[in-house]
Design a protein around this motif. Structure first.
Motif, PDB file in Angstrom:
ATOM      1  N   TRP A 461       0.822  -1.209   0.000  1.00  0.00           N
ATOM      2  CA  TRP A 461       0.000   0.000   0.000  1.00  0.00           C
ATOM      3  C   TRP A 461       0.857   1.261   0.000  1.00  0.00           C
ATOM      4  N   ALA A 462       2.064   1.163   0.550  1.00  0.00           N
ATOM      5  CA  ALA A 462       2.951   2.332   0.580  1.00  0.00           C
ATOM      6  C   ALA A 462       3.319   2.763  -0.835  1.00  0.00           C
ATOM      7  N   GLN A 463       3.152   1.852  -1.795  1.00  0.00           N
ATOM      8  CA  GLN A 463       3.484   2.206  -3.178  1.00  0.00           C
ATOM      9  C   GLN A 463       2.431   3.094  -3.832  1.00  0.00           C
ATOM     10  N   VAL A 464       1.412   3.448  -3.090  1.00  0.00           N
ATOM     11  CA  VAL A 464       0.389   4.348  -3.623  1.00  0.00           C
ATOM     12  C   VAL A 464       1.029   5.656  -4.112  1.00  0.00           C
ATOM     13  N   TYR A 465       2.173   6.005  -3.505  1.00  0.00           N
ATOM     14  CA  TYR A 465       2.825   7.261  -3.896  1.00  0.00           C
ATOM     15  C   TYR A 465       3.365   7.207  -5.329  1.00  0.00           C
ATOM     16  N   LYS A 466       3.449   5.998  -5.891  1.00  0.00           N
ATOM     17  CA  LYS A 466       3.888   5.864  -7.280  1.00  0.00           C
ATOM     18  C   LYS A 466       2.819   6.306  -8.280  1.00  0.00           C
ATOM     19  N   ILE A 467       1.582   6.336  -7.800  1.00  0.00           N
ATOM     20  CA  ILE A 467       0.492   6.702  -8.702  1.00  0.00           C
ATOM     21  C   ILE A 467       0.577   8.191  -9.020  1.00  0.00           C
ATOM     22  N   ASP A 468       0.355   8.511 -10.270  1.00  0.00           N
ATOM     23  CA  ASP A 468       0.392   9.905 -10.684  1.00  0.00           C
ATOM     24  C   ASP A 468      -0.750  10.668 -10.019  1.00  0.00           C
ATOM     25  N   PRO A 469      -0.434  11.784  -9.338  1.00  0.00           N
ATOM     26  CA  PRO A 469      -1.475  12.521  -8.601  1.00  0.00           C
ATOM     27  C   PRO A 469      -2.653  12.909  -9.500  1.00  0.00           C
ATOM     28  N   GLY A 470      -2.338  13.303 -10.722  1.00  0.00           N
ATOM     29  CA  GLY A 470      -3.404  13.702 -11.642  1.00  0.00           C
ATOM     30  C   GLY A 470      -4.340  12.550 -11.948  1.00  0.00           C
ATOM     31  N   GLU A 471      -3.775  11.358 -12.095  1.00  0.00           N
ATOM     32  CA  GLU A 471      -4.598  10.186 -12.393  1.00  0.00           C
ATOM     33  C   GLU A 471      -5.483   9.798 -11.216  1.00  0.00           C
ATOM     34  N   LEU A 472      -4.899   9.892 -10.026  1.00  0.00           N
ATOM     35  CA  LEU A 472      -5.680   9.571  -8.833  1.00  0.00           C
ATOM     36  C   LEU A 472      -6.859  10.543  -8.720  1.00  0.00           C
ATOM     37  N   TRP A 473      -6.572  11.803  -8.967  1.00  0.00           N
ATOM     38  CA  TRP A 473      -7.608  12.831  -8.855  1.00  0.00           C
ATOM     39  C   TRP A 473      -8.709  12.606  -9.903  1.00  0.00           C
ATOM     40  N   GLU A 474      -8.275  12.249 -11.116  1.00  0.00           N
ATOM     41  CA  GLU A 474      -9.219  12.020 -12.195  1.00  0.00           C
ATOM     42  C   GLU A 474     -10.145  10.835 -11.869  1.00  0.00           C
ATOM     43  N   THR A 475      -9.544   9.786 -11.329  1.00  0.00           N
ATOM     44  CA  THR A 475     -10.338   8.609 -10.963  1.00  0.00           C
ATOM     45  C   THR A 475     -11.362   8.987  -9.896  1.00  0.00           C
ATOM     46  N   HIS A 476     -10.903   9.759  -8.929  1.00  0.00           N
ATOM     47  CA  HIS A 476     -11.815  10.227  -7.891  1.00  0.00           C
ATOM     48  C   HIS A 476     -12.959  11.051  -8.497  1.00  0.00           C
ATOM     49  N   ASP A 477     -12.601  11.870  -9.468  1.00  0.00           N
ATOM     50  CA  ASP A 477     -13.590  12.707 -10.144  1.00  0.00           C
ATOM     51  C   ASP A 477     -14.669  11.875 -10.838  1.00  0.00           C
TER      52      ASP A 477
END
Ligand SMILES: *Cc1c(COP(=O)(O)O)cnc(C)c1O
Length: 738
Positions: A461-477
């Protein structure tokens, strides 16, 4: 899995032309094979936490899927095998169905590594897990809320880890009520008969292939129950049902509704589930190594196990009791005295009299098993006390709840200091694949391949920081948009039913704005949860909701118990506020909170609000579901949040202290909530960089996932139960709970 709404829905081919499908009727063995495979999938709830299988069912007919409450059996029954095959071929899904079927078969036959290494001892003698409710999926209405969903998540994770468990509960013909809100904003309760043929049930058979009916003796005659079976991955869930001819009309209704009826109904449900459940396992040829009682409701089970040992092995009551206690794990969930089950001596004698005599106990001796003070003739019989006395492994469901529970029951151990009281804690968790949106799962898979296999491992789970912030935000959107669509559709349905004008209904399309900070609050409307805490100062609320630059909006949901008048008044109060012009479209209440509504909400809001009066929230799990989807918690430091919050993974209301007067505590918490919202939450959410990304907020989302997702997963919870309770209980070892 947000499976109610599919963004690709519009792209789907139009339904099959009837002329094409009603050709000459001829038996078609490939069609029948395919159809049977689909039915096999639909008959194991494994499908419900495999997004690709969910999406397959949904894509067959998205509209019917929704109308049928996401029930694949009901959907499949609308097809003949030929028509089904045609539809599958048209969607080019035949290989996919084959693959899904093969995966299920492999899943069932394989024993995962974790269990091989950690739960081998349980092998032939599984854990028998008793619960009065199981929340598995919205299409299986045998749950009311948190306790049931916890039980459902527990057995799903036991299945995932391969911990041998058989589960025991009741099959309710109507389940819990459906909530309707009328034009005045009042809760109305509707009970709907479940169509049994649409529930993934089988008739349980004994080893000779006969149907199993068990009976439980009362002083006024036996109650009979048939035993049904439901498959939840590798786990078999046995459900007792009293709606059979052998019973009186009154008893046939005994398993009608969940938490309905009076004390007499309740004790009869509890002897059927507890005592009848033990008898059912015996008839099935299952000899459990461990008994796990989820809440006090099923404590009577222990007495039937004792009786069995006395009869079969000629043991004394005392010896049998000691052995059974050694094998029993008891979990208590209720920090409120009134939340525990108490029964009068008369009810006890009527329902347990025959068993009491077989145990060789006098009435007083029997009542002592459920009393704090054995000598107090006026004390009622408490199911929690029975559970505590008859288990060597007792636990609460969070660290703070452990403290509260030891204090609550300290009189049972008068010779011990409070810290030494043998009640530990195992904090609740949630089943990750059930509650994490499939869009999030896909994102994780892309950046952290293989993460699902290792979801118990913090490093993964610590590897979550590898995810691109923009992509995470978009998915949330995307998930937020799905929630807003869902909310609009639900509210439209509600207004239509309540005969609002077309003009008013048309306004629904303006409900909720995707760009606005969205706060979700959904839970049982018990008053200690203080649903209206944020609505005490409506001027202030109007100011933050209508702020032109940094507005806030709210989505509420939740049922009040039919007998809880103050809880119902809270709902009505919120409904009135929703209808005030200054709050229209910005504060909404979704009716009929269930697994489906919960899934949309915990996946689609920005902030999950929880403000119970401390320390009354034993654990809480909805905020854990929010974590998995990058939703930030804003909560009182109670239950699980008291041990989860670290200053960088969400927001805290208050400082974890209570005043002796509730009114003062409430006032302090209310002010703290307002301050945290205005000074921390809102500014952080709207602090965006040149690309429109709230970088600090996204960092918090990642911190929340990295620090909390594994700790508050049901896999971690079940692993803890296995290590600290099941294995020692099975092996006769002594172990101390954390
Ligand atoms: C998760 C869940 C609950 C329990 O959540 P709490 O945080 O304990 O309030 C209750 N009802 C439904 C439908 C849920 O999904």
């Amino acid at each position: 899995m947000s499976n109610d709404l599919n963004p690709q829905e519009k792209l789907l081919p139009t339904p099959v032309d009837e002329k094409l499908i009603s050709g000459p009727a001829r038996p078609n063995s490939s069609a029948i094979k395919l159809y049977n495979k689909a039915m096999t999938l639909a008959n194991n709830l494994w499908w419900s936490w495999h997004p690709e299988v969910v999406n397959m069912f949904q894509t067959l007919d998205p509209v019917r899927w929704r109308q049928l409450a996401h029930n694949p059996i009901a959907l499949l029954k609308e097809y003949t095998p030929e028509r089904f095959e045609k539809r599958v071929l048209e969607l080019v899904f035949n290989t996919k169905f084959d693959q899904a079927y093969r995966r299920l078969m492999e899943y069932i036959s394989d024993r995962p590594l974790w269990a091989k290494q950690n739960a081998g001892v349980l092998g032939a003698h599984p854990v028998a897990y008793f619960s009065l409710e199981f929340g598995l999926h919205e299409s299986v209405p045998i749950y009311s809320g948190g306790l049931g969903i916890l039980a459902g998540d527990h057995i799903k994770s036991a299945s995932g880890l391969g911990v041998p468990i058989v589960a025991v509960g009741l099959f309710y013909d109507q389940g819990y009520f459906k909530q309707r809100l009328n034009a005045r904003g009042e809760q109305e309760e509707e009970y709907i008969e479940t169509k049994v043929e649409y529930v993934p049930l089988e008739t349980a058979m004994d080893k000779d292939g006969n149907k199993i009916t068990v009976s439980v003796d009362t002083a006024k005659g036996p109650i009979y129950a048939r035993v049904r079976k439901m498959k939840v991955g590798r786990v078999e869930l046995y459900l007792l049902d009293t709606d059979i001819e052998e019973n009186s009309p009154e008893d046939r209704k005994l398993t009608g509704t969940l938490y309905g009826g009076d004390r007499r109904t309740r004790i009869r449900q509890e002897i059927v589930c507890g005592i009848g459940g033990v008898k059912a396992l015996r008839a099935l040829g299952i000899t459990p190594g461990v008994y796990h009682l989820n809440e006090g409701h099923n404590s009577f089970a222990t007495l039937e196990v004792i009786r069995g040992k006395m009869e079969d092995d000629g043991k004394s009551f005392e010896t049998a009791l000691r052995e059974v206690a050694q094998q029993t794990v008891f979990t208590t969930h209720t920090p409120v005295e009134a939340g525990h089950d108490y029964f009068d001596a008369d009810l006890i004698e009527e329902h347990l009299g025959p068993l009491r005599m077989k145990l060789g106990l006098s009435r007083d001796q029997f009542m002592e098993l459920g009393r704090k003070n054995p000598l107090d003739q006026n004390e009622k019989f408490c199911m929690t006390i029975l559970g505590l006395k008859l288990s060597r492994y007792a636990n609460a469901v969070s660290s703070l709840h452990g403290k509260v529970t030891r204090h609550m029951w300290r009189d049972l151990w008068p010779q011990k200091e409070e810290e030494e009281i043998p009640i530990g804690h195992i904090t609740n968790g949630v089943h990750v694949p059930t509650w994490m949106a499939w869009q999030m799962q896909v994102l994780f898979e892309r950046h952290i391949p293989g993460w699902t296999e290792e979801s118990i491992n913090p490093d993964v789970w610590a590897q979550v920081y590898k995810i691109d912030p923009g992509e995470l935000w978009e998915t949330h959107d995307v998930l937020k948009t799905l929630l807003i669509d869902f909310a609009r559709r639900r509210i439209m349905r509600q207004l239509r039913r309540n005969k609002f004008s077309e003009e008013e209904i048309d306004q629904v399309k303006n409900i909720l704005d995707p760009q606005t900070l969205t706060i979700g609050f959904a839970r049982r409307f018990a008053t200690y949860k203080r649903a209206t805490l944020i609505m005490q100062d409506l001027e202030w609320l109007s100011r933050i909701v209508n702020d032109t630059k940094r507005p806030v909006q709210f989505v509420f949901a939740g049922k009040a118990h039919p007998a809880d008048i103050p809880g119902k008044r809270f709902i009505q109060q919120i409904m009135e506020i929703c209808h005030e012009e200054r709050f229209t479209n910005r504060i909404v209440f979704l009716e009929d909170y269930d697994i489906n509504v919960a899934r949309h909400m915990v996946q689609g809001v920005d902030v999950w609000l929880n403000n119970p009066r401390r320390p009354l929230e034993a654990s809480g799990t909805s905020g854990q579901k929010a974590v998995l989807n990058g939703v930030l918690n804003l909560s009182i430091l109670d239950g699980w949040w008291a041990e989860a919050y670290d200053g960088t993974n969400g927001f805290a209301i208050g400082n974890g202290n209570n005043h002796v007067y509730d009114a003062i505590t409430d006032e302090r918490d209310r002010i703290s909530l307002m301050e945290v919202l205005e000074n921390e939450v809102i500014p952080m959410y709207y602090d965006v960089d040149e690309h429109g990304l709230p970088q600090r907020w996204i960092r918090f989302m990642m911190n929340s996932i990295a620090t909390l997702a594994w700790r508050f997963s049901a896999h971690r919870m079940v692993a803890d139960y296995a290590r600290h309770a099941y294995l020692p209980a099975a092996g006769g070892l002594s172990a101390k709970m954390p």
